[in-house]
Design a protein around this motif. Structure first.
Motif, PDB file in Angstrom:
ATOM      1  N   PRO A 153       0.624  -0.978   0.381  1.00  0.00           N
ATOM      2  CA  PRO A 153      -0.051   0.216  -0.071  1.00  0.00           C
ATOM      3  C   PRO A 153       0.926   1.361  -0.007  1.00  0.00           C
ATOM      4  N   ALA A 154       1.719   1.126   0.539  1.00  0.00           N
ATOM      5  CA  ALA A 154       2.863   2.786   0.752  1.00  0.00           C
ATOM      6  C   ALA A 154       3.628   2.665  -1.470  1.00  0.00           C
ATOM      7  N   LEU A 155       3.376   1.945  -1.473  1.00  0.00           N
ATOM      8  CA  LEU A 155       4.133   2.023  -2.526  1.00  0.00           C
ATOM      9  C   LEU A 155       3.222   2.703  -3.715  1.00  0.00           C
ATOM     10  N   VAL A 156       1.616   2.364  -3.637  1.00  0.00           N
ATOM     11  CA  VAL A 156       0.977   2.627  -4.406  1.00  0.00           C
ATOM     12  C   VAL A 156       0.518   4.569  -4.101  1.00  0.00           C
ATOM     13  N   VAL A 157       0.457   4.426  -2.809  1.00  0.00           N
ATOM     14  CA  VAL A 157       0.487   5.548  -2.576  1.00  0.00           C
ATOM     15  C   VAL A 157       1.167   6.496  -2.964  1.00  0.00           C
ATOM     16  N   LEU A 158       2.621   6.188  -2.850  1.00  0.00           N
ATOM     17  CA  LEU A 158       3.755   7.171  -3.065  1.00  0.00           C
ATOM     18  C   LEU A 158       3.618   7.269  -4.894  1.00  0.00           C
ATOM     19  N   SER A 159       3.477   6.559  -5.503  1.00  0.00           N
ATOM     20  CA  SER A 159       2.872   6.481  -7.013  1.00  0.00           C
ATOM     21  C   SER A 159       1.935   7.262  -7.527  1.00  0.00           C
ATOM     22  N   ALA A 160       1.110   6.594  -6.384  1.00  0.00           N
ATOM     23  CA  ALA A 160      -0.212   7.750  -6.879  1.00  0.00           C
ATOM     24  C   ALA A 160      -0.099   9.420  -6.533  1.00  0.00           C
ATOM     25  N   VAL A 161       0.478  10.302  -5.647  1.00  0.00           N
ATOM     26  CA  VAL A 161       0.955  11.460  -4.654  1.00  0.00           C
ATOM     27  C   VAL A 161       1.338  11.694  -6.289  1.00  0.00           C
ATOM     28  N   LEU A 162       3.074  11.211  -6.571  1.00  0.00           N
ATOM     29  CA  LEU A 162       3.705  11.518  -7.665  1.00  0.00           C
ATOM     30  C   LEU A 162       2.797  11.850  -9.184  1.00  0.00           C
ATOM     31  N   HIS A 163       2.711  11.262  -9.462  1.00  0.00           N
ATOM     32  CA  HIS A 163       1.388  11.088 -10.421  1.00  0.00           C
ATOM     33  C   HIS A 163       0.039  11.948 -10.528  1.00  0.00           C
ATOM     34  N   ALA A 164      -0.243  11.937  -9.346  1.00  0.00           N
ATOM     35  CA  ALA A 164      -1.600  12.948  -9.105  1.00  0.00           C
ATOM     36  C   ALA A 164      -1.432  14.732  -8.598  1.00  0.00           C
ATOM     37  N   ILE A 165      -0.023  14.994  -8.207  1.00  0.00           N
ATOM     38  CA  ILE A 165       0.917  15.958  -8.399  1.00  0.00           C
ATOM     39  C   ILE A 165       0.763  16.678 -10.315  1.00  0.00           C
ATOM     40  N   ASN A 166       0.716  15.243 -11.165  1.00  0.00           N
ATOM     41  CA  ASN A 166       1.343  15.999 -12.513  1.00  0.00           C
ATOM     42  C   ASN A 166      -0.231  15.704 -13.311  1.00  0.00           C
ATOM     43  N   GLY A 167      -1.419  15.824 -12.534  1.00  0.00           N
ATOM     44  CA  GLY A 167      -2.073  15.324 -13.476  1.00  0.00           C
ATOM     45  C   GLY A 167      -2.786  13.725 -13.891  1.00  0.00           C
ATOM     46  N   ASP A 168      -2.043  13.673 -13.286  1.00  0.00           N
ATOM     47  CA  ASP A 168      -2.371  11.704 -13.518  1.00  0.00           C
ATOM     48  C   ASP A 168      -2.788  11.434 -12.553  1.00  0.00           C
ATOM     49  N   TYR A 169      -4.652  11.156 -12.418  1.00  0.00           N
ATOM     50  CA  TYR A 169      -5.448  10.710 -11.507  1.00  0.00           C
ATOM     51  C   TYR A 169      -6.101   9.368 -10.969  1.00  0.00           C
ATOM     52  N   GLU A 170      -5.472   8.403 -12.340  1.00  0.00           N
ATOM     53  CA  GLU A 170      -6.280   6.970 -12.433  1.00  0.00           C
ATOM     54  C   GLU A 170      -5.605   6.602 -10.949  1.00  0.00           C
ATOM     55  N   ILE A 171      -4.266   6.361 -10.571  1.00  0.00           N
ATOM     56  CA  ILE A 171      -3.563   5.840  -9.626  1.00  0.00           C
ATOM     57  C   ILE A 171      -4.610   6.206  -8.097  1.00  0.00           C
ATOM     58  N   ALA A 172      -4.979   7.187  -8.158  1.00  0.00           N
ATOM     59  CA  ALA A 172      -5.276   8.113  -7.044  1.00  0.00           C
ATOM     60  C   ALA A 172      -6.619   7.098  -6.467  1.00  0.00           C
ATOM     61  N   GLN A 173      -7.205   6.666  -7.386  1.00  0.00           N
ATOM     62  CA  GLN A 173      -8.592   6.348  -7.117  1.00  0.00           C
ATOM     63  C   GLN A 173      -8.150   4.988  -6.593  1.00  0.00           C
ATOM     64  N   ILE A 174      -7.004   4.107  -7.389  1.00  0.00           N
ATOM     65  CA  ILE A 174      -6.616   2.556  -7.212  1.00  0.00           C
ATOM     66  C   ILE A 174      -6.399   2.777  -5.488  1.00  0.00           C
ATOM     67  N   ALA A 175      -5.146   3.883  -5.218  1.00  0.00           N
ATOM     68  CA  ALA A 175      -4.471   3.897  -3.574  1.00  0.00           C
ATOM     69  C   ALA A 175      -6.038   4.489  -2.852  1.00  0.00           C
ATOM     70  N   TRP A 176      -6.189   4.952  -3.477  1.00  0.00           N
ATOM     71  CA  TRP A 176      -7.709   5.244  -2.434  1.00  0.00           C
ATOM     72  C   TRP A 176      -8.387   3.949  -2.637  1.00  0.00           C
ATOM     73  N   ASP A 177      -9.167   3.217  -2.767  1.00  0.00           N
ATOM     74  CA  ASP A 177      -9.650   2.096  -2.767  1.00  0.00           C
ATOM     75  C   ASP A 177      -8.427   1.473  -1.510  1.00  0.00           C
ATOM     76  N   VAL A 178      -7.530   0.911  -2.070  1.00  0.00           N
ATOM     77  CA  VAL A 178      -6.802  -0.332  -1.275  1.00  0.00           C
ATOM     78  C   VAL A 178      -6.389   0.768  -0.326  1.00  0.00           C
ATOM     79  N   ALA A 179      -6.334   1.964  -0.015  1.00  0.00           N
ATOM     80  CA  ALA A 179      -6.369   2.859   1.696  1.00  0.00           C
ATOM     81  C   ALA A 179      -7.643   2.304   2.185  1.00  0.00           C
ATOM     82  N   ARG A 180      -8.874   3.099   1.614  1.00  0.00           N
ATOM     83  CA  ARG A 180      -9.719   2.715   2.925  1.00  0.00           C
ATOM     84  C   ARG A 180     -10.248   0.985   3.349  1.00  0.00           C
ATOM     85  N   GLU A 181      -8.878  -0.404   2.235  1.00  0.00           N
ATOM     86  CA  GLU A 181      -9.554  -1.575   2.873  1.00  0.00           C
ATOM     87  C   GLU A 181      -8.101  -1.404   4.388  1.00  0.00           C
TER      88      GLU A 181
END
Length: 306
Positions: A153-181
């Motif tokens: 989970p730490a890996l996917v959140v790291l990936s989500a943040v680095l891509h989301a701050i540059n306009g790519d939000y797809e991974i943010a949703q995946i990380a969001w779902d994993v975090a909630r689990e």
């Protein structure tokens, strides 16, 4: 962001291999070493204590006589800071000397401009320092495999943040779902980190999936979340202390007002137009906190203002 590497100490070493192509020997016993190192680090005049963000180490599975293991310094960098050009190598020297290990410096920039600046730091040295590693959206893998995301989970959140701050939000949703689990304290901490990296419309969409009880838990965590307040900074106030403080105060006011409304809704207390307007117009965070505390015990909405 630093907590992602602290939660999963193996993460930094895996990135050295997978992203930067560094051949590391088989490693074991991944550890956070920052706490034990802090007491050995000196003071730097009026700038206060010299403190790296995170120091990690790993042992060799088959130790060699001259090498006890590998160390990594992790520095999460939000803004360009000219002092860091010199200080990074002080960190490097202190950690390498103290742990007696080959040591790498991993910088994680949180914007394109900071990434460009970070990549240039090593080239400014004579000779050039190739040991400075910069991790950003250009080389951070896009973690879209749900099985891997759940495993790391730490890996996917790291990936989500680095891509989301540059306009790519797809991974943010995946990380969001994993975090909630997640069933431990990482759940809302990771959620707050993700929300700090996405724009308001994505934040609203994600929060829309939460129950009222979940919104309450998240809102209370965000009150003290540096990640959340930093995420609300639009970058225009960079380097201007007064503007930054004003932005953080406004962010806290908005969160506190939201908290008051959430508590009232959870307790099924109706909020009339006058009360709603009064809460929304309040600019005093301390007063909003008192209203939130009273709302937990109030029998009617109007009584929180007494």
């Amino acid at each position: 962001m630093v907590s992602l590497f602290r939660d999963d100490p193996r993460l930094a070493f895996d990135l050295l291999r997978s992203v930067f192509g560094i051949e590391l020997p088989p490693l074991t016993q991944y550890m956070d070493r920052k706490g034990e190192l802090d007491r050995h680090l000196p003071l730097i005049g009026d700038t206060g204590e010299l403190r790296m963000d995170l120091a990690l180490s790993a042992e060799l599975e088959q130790p060699e006589r001259r090498r006890a293991g590998i160390a990594v310094i992790v520095e999460v960098q939000k803004r360009i800071n000219s002092t860091k050009r010199w200080r990074l190598w002080v960190y490097w020297a202190l950690l390498a000397e103290q742990l007696k290990r080959n040591t790498a410096v991993l910088v994680v920039p949180l914007s394109k401009s900071v990434a460009r600046w970070s990549r240039g730091l090593g080239r400014l040295e004579i000779p050039m320092r190739e040991g400075l590693l910069v991790l950003d959206h250009e080389n951070m893998p896009r973690i879209t495999d749900l099985e891997l995301a759940r495993l790391r989970p730490a890996l996917v959140v790291l990936s989500a943040v680095l891509h989301a701050i540059n306009g790519d939000y797809e991974i943010a949703q995946i990380a969001w779902d994993v975090a909630r689990e997640l069933a431990d304290e990482r759940r809302w901490r990771y959620a707050a980190i993700i929300l700090s990296a996405v724009p308001q419309h994505e934040r609203d969409r994600m929060i829309g999936d939460l129950t009222m009880e979940e919104r309450h838990e998240l809102t209370e965590l965000e009150l003290n979340s540096i990640a959340y307040h930093d995420g609300r900074d639009d970058g225009k106030r960079e380097g201007k202390l007064e503007g930054k403080l004003e932005g953080m105060l406004e962010g806290k006011r908005e969160v506190l007002a939201e908290l008051v409304f959430t508590i009232l809704e959870l307790r099924e207390l109706p909020v009339d137009a006058a009360s709603r307007a009064k809460i929304q117009a309040c600019s005093d965070p301390d007063l909003l906190q008192r209203w939130a505390a009273r709302a937990k015990q109030a029998r009617e909405t109007a009584s929180i203002f007494d």
